[in-house]
Design a protein around this motif. Structure first.
Motif, PDB file in Angstrom:
ATOM      1  N   SER A 160      -6.850   7.281  -0.915  1.00 48.72           N
ATOM      2  CA  SER A 160      -5.505   6.762  -1.155  1.00 48.72           C
ATOM      3  C   SER A 160      -5.385   5.292  -0.765  1.00 48.72           C
ATOM      4  O   SER A 160      -4.795   4.499  -1.495  1.00 48.72           O
ATOM      5  N   LEU A 161      -5.913   4.924   0.394  1.00 45.01           N
ATOM      6  CA  LEU A 161      -5.790   3.554   0.894  1.00 45.01           C
ATOM      7  C   LEU A 161      -6.970   2.677   0.504  1.00 45.01           C
ATOM      8  O   LEU A 161      -6.990   1.486   0.830  1.00 45.01           O
ATOM      9  N   MET A 169      -3.398  -1.699 -10.726  1.00 41.43           N
ATOM     10  CA  MET A 169      -3.441  -0.548 -11.628  1.00 41.43           C
ATOM     11  C   MET A 169      -3.269   0.783 -10.908  1.00 41.43           C
ATOM     12  O   MET A 169      -3.112   1.804 -11.548  1.00 41.43           O
ATOM     13  N   MET A 170      -3.333   0.807  -9.554  1.00 42.65           N
ATOM     14  CA  MET A 170      -3.173   2.081  -8.835  1.00 42.65           C
ATOM     15  C   MET A 170      -1.746   2.560  -8.951  1.00 42.65           C
ATOM     16  O   MET A 170      -0.788   1.847  -8.666  1.00 42.65           O
ATOM     17  N   ALA A 171      -1.564   3.826  -9.348  1.00 42.01           N
ATOM     18  CA  ALA A 171      -0.238   4.414  -9.462  1.00 42.01           C
ATOM     19  C   ALA A 171       0.121   5.103  -8.168  1.00 42.01           C
ATOM     20  O   ALA A 171      -0.731   5.440  -7.357  1.00 42.01           O
ATOM     21  N   ALA A 172       1.410   5.313  -7.992  1.00 44.37           N
ATOM     22  CA  ALA A 172       1.871   5.969  -6.756  1.00 44.37           C
ATOM     23  C   ALA A 172       1.339   7.368  -6.618  1.00 44.37           C
ATOM     24  O   ALA A 172       1.092   7.865  -5.538  1.00 44.37           O
ATOM     25  N   GLY A 173       1.079   8.022  -7.701  1.00 44.02           N
ATOM     26  CA  GLY A 173       0.606   9.401  -7.632  1.00 44.02           C
ATOM     27  C   GLY A 173      -0.758   9.562  -7.058  1.00 44.02           C
ATOM     28  O   GLY A 173      -1.154  10.631  -6.664  1.00 44.02           O
ATOM     29  N   THR A 174      -1.570   8.441  -6.985  1.00 48.06           N
ATOM     30  CA  THR A 174      -2.922   8.590  -6.449  1.00 48.06           C
ATOM     31  C   THR A 174      -2.910   8.865  -4.971  1.00 48.06           C
ATOM     32  O   THR A 174      -3.898   9.312  -4.406  1.00 48.06           O
ATOM     33  N   ALA A 175      -1.821   8.591  -4.294  1.00 46.15           N
ATOM     34  CA  ALA A 175      -1.758   8.885  -2.867  1.00 46.15           C
ATOM     35  C   ALA A 175      -1.500  10.323  -2.619  1.00 46.15           C
ATOM     36  O   ALA A 175      -1.545  10.797  -1.518  1.00 46.15           O
ATOM     37  N   VAL A 195     -10.949  -0.138   8.052  1.00 50.08           N
ATOM     38  CA  VAL A 195     -10.815  -1.409   7.343  1.00 50.08           C
ATOM     39  C   VAL A 195     -10.109  -1.115   6.026  1.00 50.08           C
ATOM     40  O   VAL A 195     -10.624  -0.373   5.188  1.00 50.08           O
ATOM     41  N   LEU A 196      -8.901  -1.701   5.875  1.00 52.11           N
ATOM     42  CA  LEU A 196      -8.053  -1.379   4.734  1.00 52.11           C
ATOM     43  C   LEU A 196      -7.706  -2.652   3.963  1.00 52.11           C
ATOM     44  O   LEU A 196      -7.505  -3.718   4.568  1.00 52.11           O
ATOM     45  N   PRO A 197      -7.609  -2.581   2.645  1.00 53.41           N
ATOM     46  CA  PRO A 197      -7.107  -3.728   1.880  1.00 53.41           C
ATOM     47  C   PRO A 197      -5.611  -3.899   2.112  1.00 53.41           C
ATOM     48  O   PRO A 197      -4.858  -2.920   2.143  1.00 53.41           O
ATOM     49  N   SER A 249       0.852  -1.191   0.000  1.00 50.85           N
ATOM     50  CA  SER A 249       0.000   0.000   0.000  1.00 50.85           C
ATOM     51  C   SER A 249       0.884   1.235   0.000  1.00 50.85           C
ATOM     52  O   SER A 249       2.052   1.172  -0.374  1.00 50.85           O
ATOM     53  N   PHE A 250       0.311   2.353   0.461  1.00 53.42           N
ATOM     54  CA  PHE A 250       1.040   3.619   0.530  1.00 53.42           C
ATOM     55  C   PHE A 250       1.399   3.906   1.988  1.00 53.42           C
ATOM     56  O   PHE A 250       0.563   4.407   2.749  1.00 53.42           O
ATOM     57  N   PRO A 251       2.623   3.606   2.426  1.00 48.72           N
ATOM     58  CA  PRO A 251       2.977   3.841   3.828  1.00 48.72           C
ATOM     59  C   PRO A 251       2.951   5.317   4.204  1.00 48.72           C
ATOM     60  O   PRO A 251       2.700   5.652   5.360  1.00 48.72           O
ATOM     61  N   GLY A 252       3.234   6.211   3.244  1.00 44.50           N
ATOM     62  CA  GLY A 252       3.189   7.640   3.569  1.00 44.50           C
ATOM     63  C   GLY A 252       1.797   8.079   3.972  1.00 44.50           C
ATOM     64  O   GLY A 252       1.625   8.851   4.918  1.00 44.50           O
TER      65      GLY A 252
END
Length: 494
Positions: free
Chosen positions: A460-461, A488-494, A480-482, A372-375
């Protein structure tokens, strides 16, 4: 725009500079007092005191520069001249003071001067970074070899000055960027406010002939919708500014935290040097006893243990800060262990938590991997924790904050953030995630912290978040997070 920005910050810069120069003058008295340790009284009164007196002349001259836009460059030049003179006078000590560790010791004080350049005096970033790098490079490359410093001492000084320039430059840049963004936001809000005033006046004037002006009224409705869209963009800009402020606070806290282990390690090394000197004298006179040798061995073990423990602590702080700060700044997607990452986030917040009486407990089974996006997750945990510290407890309370995680079916994980504070009033519970809603605006609450949390969790998550609370029974946020986001999610979506 640049001229308007400089005029906007002119008065604030001048006031801040004068306050900081007064503080510098007081602080410099402490540095001057060390002359009596390293020099004879005759040298102090005939040489060092006149040299150090020049610093106060420069400080007074800088404070007397009038607050005018045309003199901004002169004021900044005076500041850089003062810093350069303090640097030169401090570095001079490495050449004239005799001692095994003098190059390293003076290097520590030169590092403080470099940090002053970034954090203490409000000059521009384009001057701060080159000056800080040049000051460190000249001292390490010229003064330390000339003073007879060992390669080990030079390596240690390089590490200290590299950290000082990295942390100081990054913090100065972030603060400068944040101030410019706030100015641009203010200009946008002022322009929008003026435009809305004009629109209201136009609508009032045409109220009597609304039947014949329906087309124009429709056009005004469209303009108001555009204004609403701009307000939404302004809200997003405010949210981004708050994220940057959080990261800047993290940088300043970790930089301050590093002073303690590094200072202890430096003290232990100095103590070890004194012990070696004393042992050399005893051996030279042939009076070494078994008891003295045993005492020296014990002192050597204790000093080594102190240096090892504190340098290790500093390394852990740097590594933890690096991971959390890079995650928040880059918003890149990667694989990580949930429990270990929660511990890293809490470690990066240690300077903020140390002054609080509350306990933070983490209950997370080992081995929970997330892609996922740790940031984004770091920002969520940071905002929830700061929100709890500000809102959940009355002054003097000592509470417990619990972070629980467990795996759920369907490749999901449940994350609970719970405090045992005073809870949320029922009439406010449904509004917690609304932008700009806060019950604590008098203490600086912006009303954006939980709104940012909601957007990060849901957008983002790709998770969900719910809140439950009762008066006097604390508050619980359940997310509740996946565990694995779609490919297909890119890093920029966060």
């Amino acid at each position: 725009m640049e001229r308007d920005f400089r005029q906007h910050v002119l008065d604030a810069d001048a006031r801040g500079l004068r306050r900081n120069l007064v503080a510098l003058a007081v602080f410099y008295l402490l540095a001057a007092s060390l002359d009596f340790v390293y020099f004879s009284r005759e040298t102090v009164f005939t040489l060092m005191m006149p040299l150090r007196g020049v610093v106060y002349v420069l400080i007074v001259a800088t404070m007397l520069v009038p607050v005018r836009a045309g003199l901004v460059g002169l004021r900044h030049g005076m500041v850089m001249l003062t810093l350069s003179y303090i640097w030169a006078l401090t570095s001079y000590g490495a050449l004239v003071i005799e001692g095994f560790q003098v190059g390293l010791t003076v290097g520590f004080f030169v590092m403080i001067v470099v940090l002053m350049n970034y954090l203490f005096l409000p000059t521009r970033v384009i001057f701060q970074i080159p000056w800080g790098v040049a000051a460190s490079g000249v001292y390490i490359g010229i003064f330390m070899p000339a003073s007879g410093s060992t390669p080990s001492q030079i390596s240690t000084t390089i590490v200290m000055h590299s950290l000082a320039n990295i942390f100081g430059g990054f913090t100065a840049y972030q603060l400068s960027t944040l101030r410019r963004m706030e100015f641009q936001r203010l200009r946008a809000l002022q322009a929008e406010q003026a435009r809305l005033v004009d629109a209201n006046a136009e609508l009032s004037r045409r109220e009597g002939i609304i039947a014949s002006q329906r087309d124009q009224l429709a056009q005004k409705v469209v303009e108001l919708e555009e204004a609403q869209h701009q307000l939404v963009e302004t809200r997003d800009s405010l949210a981004q500014a708050e994220k940057l402020a959080s990261l800047g606070s993290l940088v300043a806290g970790v930089a301050h935290e590093l002073n303690t282990p590094i200072g202890i390690a430096l003290t232990a090394i100095t103590h070890l040097e004194d012990g070696v000197t004393a042992l050399d004298k005893v051996v030279a006179h042939g009076k070494l006893t078994r008891t003295q040798l045993s005492d020296y061995q014990e002192m050597l073990r204790d000093s080594s243990r102190l240096v090892h423990a504190n340098i290790g602590r500093a390394a852990e702080l740097v590594q933890s800060f690096k991971r959390v700060a890079v995650d928040q700044a880059s918003a890149e997607r990667r694989d990580f262990l949930l429990g270990a990452y929660i511990d890293e986030v809490l470690q990066s917040l240690a300077p903020r938590l140390r002054g609080e009486p509350h306990r933070v407990q983490v209950e997370c089974p080992p081995g929970i991997h997330m892609d996922s996006f740790p940031g984004a997750l770091s920002q969520v945990l940071t905002n929830l924790l700061i929100n709890a510290l500000i809102h959940a407890y009355e002054p003097g309370w000592a509470g417990t904050i619990t972070i629980q995680a467990r795996e759920m079916p369907g490749d999901q994980v449940e994350l609970r953030f719970r405090d045992d504070g005073r809870g949320v009033a029922p009439e406010h519970l449904n509004r917690l995630f609304e932008p700009f809603f806060t019950t604590n605006r008098s203490r600086g609450g912006s009303g954006l912290g939980l709104h940012i949390v909601y957007n990060l969790v849901t957008q983002s998550l790709l998770g969900s978040i719910a809140v439950a609370s009762a008066k006097g029974e604390g508050t619980c946020f359940t997310m509740v997070l996946p565990r694995h986001l779609p490919v297909m999610m890119a890093a920029g979506t966060a």
